[in-house]
Design an enzyme around this catalytic site. Structure first.
Site, short mmCIF file in Angstrom:
data_model
loop_
_atom_site.label_atom_id
_atom_site.label_comp_id
_atom_site.label_asym_id
_atom_site.label_seq_id
_atom_site.Cartn_x
_atom_site.Cartn_y
_atom_site.Cartn_z
N ASP A 1 0.86 -1.18 0.00
CA ASP A 1 0.00 0.00 0.00
C ASP A 1 0.89 1.22 0.00
O ASP A 1 1.57 1.51 0.99
CB ASP A 1 -0.92 0.00 1.23
CG ASP A 1 -2.03 1.03 1.15
OD1 ASP A 1 -1.85 2.05 0.45
OD2 ASP A 1 -3.08 0.84 1.78
N ARG B 1 -0.05 4.38 -0.41
CA ARG B 1 -0.79 5.63 -0.20
C ARG B 1 -0.25 6.44 0.98
O ARG B 1 0.07 5.90 2.03
CB ARG B 1 -2.27 5.34 0.01
CG ARG B 1 -2.97 4.87 -1.25
CD ARG B 1 -4.39 4.46 -0.99
NE ARG B 1 -4.46 3.27 -0.15
CZ ARG B 1 -5.60 2.68 0.21
NH1 ARG B 1 -6.76 3.19 -0.18
NH2 ARG B 1 -5.58 1.61 0.96
#
Length: 225
Positions: free
Chosen positions: A149, A151
């Site tokens: 991930d 982000r």
């Protein structure tokens, strides 16, 4: 009630990340209409000074009652799910649910240009091809040499601050979103779970979210058929 899987709600001030200032660029009213006929009027807001240089948008829906924290959703862009209705993820139904729940309560949906958990559209489709060979969504990212991930929610925190929001209730199953916002100096009073939108095509993907990144979804509801 705060979920125990969230990071510590109160951070020592020395551990907080300094947040650069962003400012509102444009605010415009737009009537929204969804495929199921649901309609609502929203204000769309753009910004100057976001650290990642992306064209993220805030969708302001309704007005919280006096003394009530706004309900906020950080929604990462998903072309396949949000636009084309892909059943391989739950992004489209989560977006539709979030708009209505926020409009009823009053708050903001941040539409963040972070396709594929931050790896981009082409890489996401490459990961889909690997998932078709048996890898789960996180294993596929790793096989491509990409993070599980990628982000970062610094721009999201900047957007909220620019809108005058320092405290909020977060509509999310993802404890990392709450943890990042708190580290960036925002007060996440509560993390409110979304619905569970499982299909035959996405149930393995949803189970991987629970196992790899502790999303607050019930595994008993996510049985692979």
């Amino acid at each position: 009630m705060r979920d125990p899987r969230d990071a510590t709600a109160t951070s020592d001030s020395s551990s907080l990340i300094e947040l650069p200032t962003a400012t509102v660029r444009t605010r415009v009213t737009v009537p929204l209409r969804f495929g199921d006929g649901y309609t609502v009027t929203a204000d769309l807001v753009t910004f100057h000074g976001l650290t990642d240089g992306q064209e993220h948008v805030a969708v302001i829906l309704g007005e919280p009652a006096a003394g009530q924290a706004p309900l906020v959703r950080l929604h990462s862009e998903c072309l396949t799910g949000d636009v084309f209705g892909s059943a391989r993820c739950d992004c489209g139904p989560q977006l539709r649910e979030a708009v209505e729940r926020i409009a009823d309560r009053g708050g903001v949906l941040l539409y963040l240009r972070q396709e594929g958990r931050g790896i981009g559209l082409y890489n996401k489709l490459d990961a889909y091809a690997l998932q078709d060979q048996g890898l789960d969504t996180y294993e596929a990212n790793a096989a491509l040499g990409l993070p599980e991930d990628a982000r970062d929610y610094t721009a999201a925190a900047q957007m909220l601050r620019a809108l005058g929001i320092d405290a909020l209730d977060l509509l999310s199953n993802n404890p990392d979103k709450a943890a990042q916002l708190r580290t960036l100096g925002l007060k996440v009073t509560d993390r409110v779970p979304t619905g569970v939108f499982s299909t035959a095509q996405n149930v393995r993907y949803l189970r991987a979210k629970v196992i790899h990144t502790q999303h607050t979804l019930s595994l008993t509801e996510l049985t692979v058929g």
